[in-house]
Each structure stands twice: as C-alpha cells, then as structure tokens.
Scaffold this active site. Structure first.
Site, short mmCIF file in Angstrom:
data_model
loop_
_atom_site.label_atom_id
_atom_site.label_comp_id
_atom_site.label_asym_id
_atom_site.label_seq_id
_atom_site.Cartn_x
_atom_site.Cartn_y
_atom_site.Cartn_z
N ARG A 1 1.16 1.31 26.00
CA ARG A 1 0.32 2.19 25.18
C ARG A 1 1.05 2.74 23.95
O ARG A 1 0.46 3.34 23.07
CB ARG A 1 -0.24 3.33 26.05
CG ARG A 1 -1.26 2.85 27.07
CD ARG A 1 -1.55 3.89 28.16
NE ARG A 1 -0.53 3.90 29.22
CZ ARG A 1 -0.63 4.62 30.34
NH1 ARG A 1 -1.67 5.40 30.54
NH2 ARG A 1 0.32 4.57 31.26
N LYS B 1 9.41 2.58 25.58
CA LYS B 1 8.80 3.93 25.53
C LYS B 1 9.82 5.04 25.73
O LYS B 1 9.87 6.00 24.96
CB LYS B 1 7.70 4.05 26.59
CG LYS B 1 7.19 5.48 26.76
CD LYS B 1 5.88 5.57 27.51
CE LYS B 1 6.05 5.55 29.00
NZ LYS B 1 4.76 5.81 29.70
N TYR C 1 28.01 10.93 -10.13
CA TYR C 1 28.27 10.20 -8.90
C TYR C 1 29.77 10.29 -8.60
O TYR C 1 30.60 9.94 -9.45
CB TYR C 1 27.88 8.71 -9.03
CG TYR C 1 28.37 7.92 -7.84
CD1 TYR C 1 27.84 8.16 -6.57
CD2 TYR C 1 29.39 6.97 -7.95
CE1 TYR C 1 28.31 7.48 -5.46
CE2 TYR C 1 29.87 6.29 -6.84
CZ TYR C 1 29.33 6.55 -5.59
OH TYR C 1 29.79 5.89 -4.49
C1 UD1 Z 1 1.60 8.41 36.86
C2 UD1 Z 1 0.95 8.72 38.22
C3 UD1 Z 1 -0.19 9.71 38.00
C4 UD1 Z 1 0.32 10.97 37.32
C5 UD1 Z 1 1.10 10.63 36.03
C6 UD1 Z 1 1.82 11.87 35.54
C7 UD1 Z 1 1.19 6.74 39.61
C8 UD1 Z 1 0.49 5.55 40.18
N1 UD1 Z 1 0.46 7.50 38.81
O1 UD1 Z 1 0.60 7.79 36.06
O2 UD1 Z 1 -0.78 10.07 39.23
O3 UD1 Z 1 -0.76 11.82 37.03
O4 UD1 Z 1 2.09 9.62 36.28
O5 UD1 Z 1 2.48 11.67 34.33
O6 UD1 Z 1 2.33 6.97 39.93
N2 UD1 Z 1 7.24 3.02 36.07
C9 UD1 Z 1 8.20 2.25 36.68
N3 UD1 Z 1 7.83 1.05 37.23
C10 UD1 Z 1 6.54 0.62 37.23
C11 UD1 Z 1 5.55 1.43 36.62
C12 UD1 Z 1 5.94 2.63 36.06
O7 UD1 Z 1 9.38 2.61 36.71
O8 UD1 Z 1 6.28 -0.46 37.74
C13 UD1 Z 1 7.66 4.28 35.45
C14 UD1 Z 1 7.28 4.39 34.00
O9 UD1 Z 1 8.33 3.91 33.17
C15 UD1 Z 1 7.06 5.88 33.82
C16 UD1 Z 1 6.64 6.34 35.20
O10 UD1 Z 1 7.01 5.34 36.11
O11 UD1 Z 1 8.25 6.54 33.43
C17 UD1 Z 1 5.14 6.59 35.31
O12 UD1 Z 1 4.46 5.37 34.99
P1 UD1 Z 1 3.15 5.36 34.09
O13 UD1 Z 1 2.68 3.97 33.99
O14 UD1 Z 1 3.38 6.12 32.85
O15 UD1 Z 1 2.16 6.16 35.06
P2 UD1 Z 1 0.92 7.05 34.65
O16 UD1 Z 1 -0.23 6.18 34.32
O17 UD1 Z 1 1.32 8.06 33.65
CA CA Z 2 3.09 8.32 32.28
#
Ligand code: UD1
Ligand code: CA
Length: 474
Positions: free
Chosen positions: A18, A25, A372
């Site tokens: 995103r 990110k 300069y």
């Molecule tokens: C996540 C939560 C959501 C919460 C929100 C708060 C889950 C499924 N959802 O959603 O309930 O409200 O955070 O900010 O956990 N990441 C990994 N590996 C992956 C996917 C993500 O390390 O496979 C890391 C991302 O880099 C990020 C964090 O986990 O730092 C959260 O992932 P993101 O995809 O941003 O989750 P949200 O949709 O924000």
């Molecule tokens: Ca997030």
C-alpha cells in the site's frame, strides 16, 4: 521481571504494497529515522534477552541496517508462508529450546509505541496470569484494522480482520492495535492450531487469541490511553499523519525544555537533534540528522540544518547548512549554501549568496557577499571582498587556497588554487591571484584601463547616451 524471561518479536516481513514504493515500508522515515529504527529502539529498551526482527521482503535492504544499528538483535527470516501468525512462528524459532517466559509482539509499522506502554502491558499480563494480553484503541475511522469482538460481560471474544468482518462487526470502533504479550508455551501451542481459512488466505496472529481462549486461558484486551501510540502506517497518508504527530511531540518537548518555537507546524526537528535552552527556531526550519544548537542561537526563518554543530548566540537566516561547524556568535545568511567541511570560527560571518565547501574560516573572518569558497583555509579577522571566487578545480583535480589573518581582498577577485595569500596582505579589486602574495604586499592584476575619448558621441550619435553626454559637456 528478570530479563531472562522476555523476548520481543518485531514484525517487519510484510510486503507493504500500500506504500507503492521501491523503499521497503518499514524503511520509510519519520523524524529522521526509519520506522524500523523507532520500533527496534523501543524493543531494545525493554531489557529483554531476545529482540527478534522478522524480515522477508527486501531483506537485503533491512538486514544490513539492523546489523549496523542493532547488532544485538536476533534476525529471523520469514519463509514463503504469509501472515502475521506465520511471522511470529518464524520469530520464535530463534529462541533456544529451554526458553520460557513472556513474548511481546510489536509491528515495525506502529512507530510511536513507547516503552512505558509495553511495560505496563507486561505488568498487567504477569500479575493477572492471562494467556495473552493485547492492546486496543477506539478509532473514529477503523478502516483496515481488526475489530475487537466482546461478549455480554464485556470480555474479549475474538479479533475479526476488516476483510473478514460482517457489516455488524465493521460497525465496531474498538480495534486491535497489533501489540501483544503472550505466554511463550501457550503462544507456540496456539500458533500450531491456527489455519489460513480467511479472506487473505494468511496465517493470522489475531486468531491466536481465540485459540488461547479455547485452551482455557484468559485473554485481556486492554484499551490504550493515547491512540497515537498505536497508529499503524500502511500508506503514505498515514505516514504523514504519524510523522506530523511525532514532530508535534518533539517540538512540544523542546519547548518545555526551554526552546522558543514560533510555529511548530512549519518546524521539523529530527529525533536525533539536540537543542540548548534559549534557542529560538523561526518558521520554515528543518533540523536534521545529528545536529546540535547552542544556547541563545536563533535559527530561521527557512533554514535547513543537517548534521551540523552550531555554537552559542549564532544567527542563521534562510540558508542551507550541511555537515558544518558554526562557532559561537557567528552569523550565516540570508541565502547561503554551506556544504560539508565548512568550519566557521567564532564571530565569523558568511553573508548573502555565498557557497562554501571544505573551508576552515578563522575567528572573526568575513565573507559577506556573493562568493564561492571551496577547499580553503582562511585565518582570523580577514575580509573576503564581494564576488570572490576560490577557483579550486582545474578540470581534473581540486587544489587548496590559503589566506592568512587580517587579509583584505578586493571585490571581484579570483584566487586560482593552489595559491597562498599571507598575513596582512591586500588584493586590489578585480585581481586574479595566480601567484602567492607575501605578508603585507598588495596584489593587483595589471590590465590598465583605457578611455576612448568621444567614442559614444561618434559611434552612438542620436542615442539617449550620446544626448546625455552632449548635455554634460555643454
Ligand atoms: C494487523 C492486524 C490487525 C491490526 C493491525 C494494527 C493481523 C492479521 N492483523 O493488520 O488486526 O488491527 O495490524 O496495526 O495481524 N508482517 C509480517 N509478515 C507477514 C505479514 C505482515 O512480518 O507475512 C508484518 C508487517 O511488516 C507489519 C505487521 O506485520 O509490520 C502487520 O502487518 P500488516 O499487513 O500491516 O497488517 P494490518 O493489515 O495492518
Ligand atoms: Ca499495518
């Protein structure tokens, strides 16, 4: 709690689609540091025995950064199975078999979370004996966040991700902040039970909470007192909002510490800058990197100060200063460009439309206008005339110019390096200095002026100039 029993997993393996960016990110910056840095700094201050960043996407950019700034961190690599639950599972694989205790999970895209909030969560978690403790927040716009479903006694029931939520669940304004404390054994057991049957086909960490309940343990959903602490950054609108809030807090902190900031909305101070009491910052000013400003100095309006050391009672107006040292009571600007290696001595002056680079300028020396100065050493109390160019580059190599103390150079000079002008020497206006000038000598370029008598009257007859000349001669 003894530090032996705490591990902190920082999730940073997501793709960050995103953001629409070539930069990962979590490497996007707020207040001068990547979000990854803010979150790993917080994790490192929890006195845990393991800080475990989980990385995958763009790991070749994240790994060297973590090694450089957080050498004690235990990096874990997420495999190709997606989801925050899988990320935590990969993180735990770093821990030794006999590890026992609590596991804190945070996300590298929630950069304002502070140590105090996590510590109070750990306290609640340990004193209650819960299987998991998670942080919640109430947002007017909960778009994108997981919703907290509570039961009739207000107890925690489940987290439902936005994409999986029913209309009724979407109306819930209490969200999962993405910050958790787990009991290690329970977390492992619950993770093993979590599947991927959801809208994203991912292994969600959020489902662990439900599994822990099924195992008969309590899950505490703890509302946070300050929503900003848990604001997540998934796109650049949120990056700007969270960055602006951090900047507002940094400015407020400096104001409470004795700095006057006329307009915090147009003042940007990196978290790494240090300001003394009675500094005044005028609008449109950016203080970046490792920058220090001494007491009584006034910076701005419209100054960019990067990785620079500024002494006491200095004034810098409408200028760009990078990698410089500006000593006490010196003045810079308006409209100057001070580049790395510039050292302006106490009481010195770099005035208007001046560019400097690799230039050591002694106490009380002045370069007031349109010059300069590159690859130069200037002694004390010298004055460089308006429009002087230090010609340091011969097209292949750079050369040095040395100007002594109490030198007076005329306007519109060129100093062709390598060249030296000794103490107390003068140069006349328009001089091209190609040979060294000895102490106390006057250097001048001999190109005598010649006047052609009556040239305008003869060659430009009938023009207003010729008419004016005629009238003057009557
Ligand atoms: C996540 C939560 C959501 C919460 C929100 C708060 C889950 C499924 N959802 O959603 O309930 O409200 O955070 O900010 O956990 N990441 C990994 N590996 C992956 C996917 C993500 O390390 O496979 C890391 C991302 O880099 C990020 C964090 O986990 O730092 C959260 O992932 P993101 O995809 O941003 O989750 P949200 O949709 O924000
Ligand atoms: Ca997030």
């Amino acid at each position: 709690m003894s530090e032996k029993h705490l591990a902190v997993v920082v999730l940073a393996a997501g793709e960050g689609t995103r953001m629409h960016s070539a930069t990962p990110k979590v490497m996007h910056e707020i207040s001068g540091l990547p979000m990854l840095h803010h979150t790993l700094a917080t994790a490192s201050n929890l006195n845990a025995s393991y800080v475990i960043p989980v990385i995958r996407h763009e790991k070749e950019k994240l790994e060297p950064y973590i090694h450089a700034f957080f050498p004690k961190a235990h990096i874990s690599h997420q495999d190709e199975l997606p989801g925050t639950g899988r990320a935590v599972e990969c993180g735990l694989s770093v821990l030794p078999d006999d590890f026992n205790g609590a596991v804190v999970v945070t996300s590298a895209d929630v950069p304002l979370l502070d140590v105090a909030t996590i510590e109070s969560m750990i306290d609640v978690h340990l004193s209650s004996g819960a299987g998991a403790t998670l942080l919640t927040a109430v947002f007017d716009d909960a778009t994108g966040y997981g919703r907290i479903v509570r039961g009739s006694r207000n107890e925690f029931v489940a987290i439902v991700e936005h994409r999986d939520a029913s209309l009724e669940e979407l109306a819930i304004s209490e969200v999962n902040a993405g910050v958790y404390v787990f009991d290690y054994q329970l977390l492992k057991e619950a993770l093993a039970k979590v599947g991927t049957s959801n809208a994203a086909s991912e292994k969600y960490l959020t489902d662990v909470a439900t599994e822990i309940k099924k195992l008969g343990k309590e899950v505490i959903a703890l509302p946070v007192s300050d929503n900003w602490l848990v604001a997540g950054v998934n796109n650049r609108v949120q990056l700007q909002q969270v960055g602006a809030e951090l900047n507002r807090r940094i400015c407020e902190g400096w104001m409470l510490a004795g700095v006057t900031i006329l307009d915090p909305q147009t003042t940007f101070i990196d978290i790494t800058a240090v300001l003394a009491e009675d500094v005044t910052i005028l609008p449109g000013t950016h203080l970046k990197g490792i920058t220090r400003i001494g007491s009584g100095s006034t910076i701005g309006p419209e100054v960019m100060l990067h990785d620079s050391q500024v002494g006491k009672d200095v004034s810098i107006v409408k200028s760009h200063v990078n990698g410089a040292v500006i000593e006490d009571e010196a003045t810079v600007g308006p409209f100057s460009y001070i580049r790395p290696g510039t050292h302006l001595g106490a009481g010195g002056k770099i005035g208007t439309f001046v560019e400097t680079k690799n230039a050591v300028i002694g106490a009380g020396s002045k370069i007031p206008h349109l010059s300069y100065v590159g690859d130069a050493t200037i002694g004390e109390h010298s004055n460089i005339g308006a429009g002087t160019i230090f010609a340091n580059y011969d097209g292949v190599n750079k050369h040095h110019t040395t100007v002594g103390s109490h030198v007076r150079s005329g306007s519109h000079n060129v100093f062709v390096a390598p060249v030296a002008i000794a103490d107390g020497a003068y140069t006349a206006a328009g001089t091209v200095v190609r040979k060294d000038v000895a102490a106390g000598d006057l250097a001048m370029s001999l190109a005598p002026q010649k006047n052609l008598a009556g040239w305008v009257l003869a060659q430009r007859a009938g023009t207003s100039s010729a008419e004016a000349a005629k009238k003057a001669k009557e």
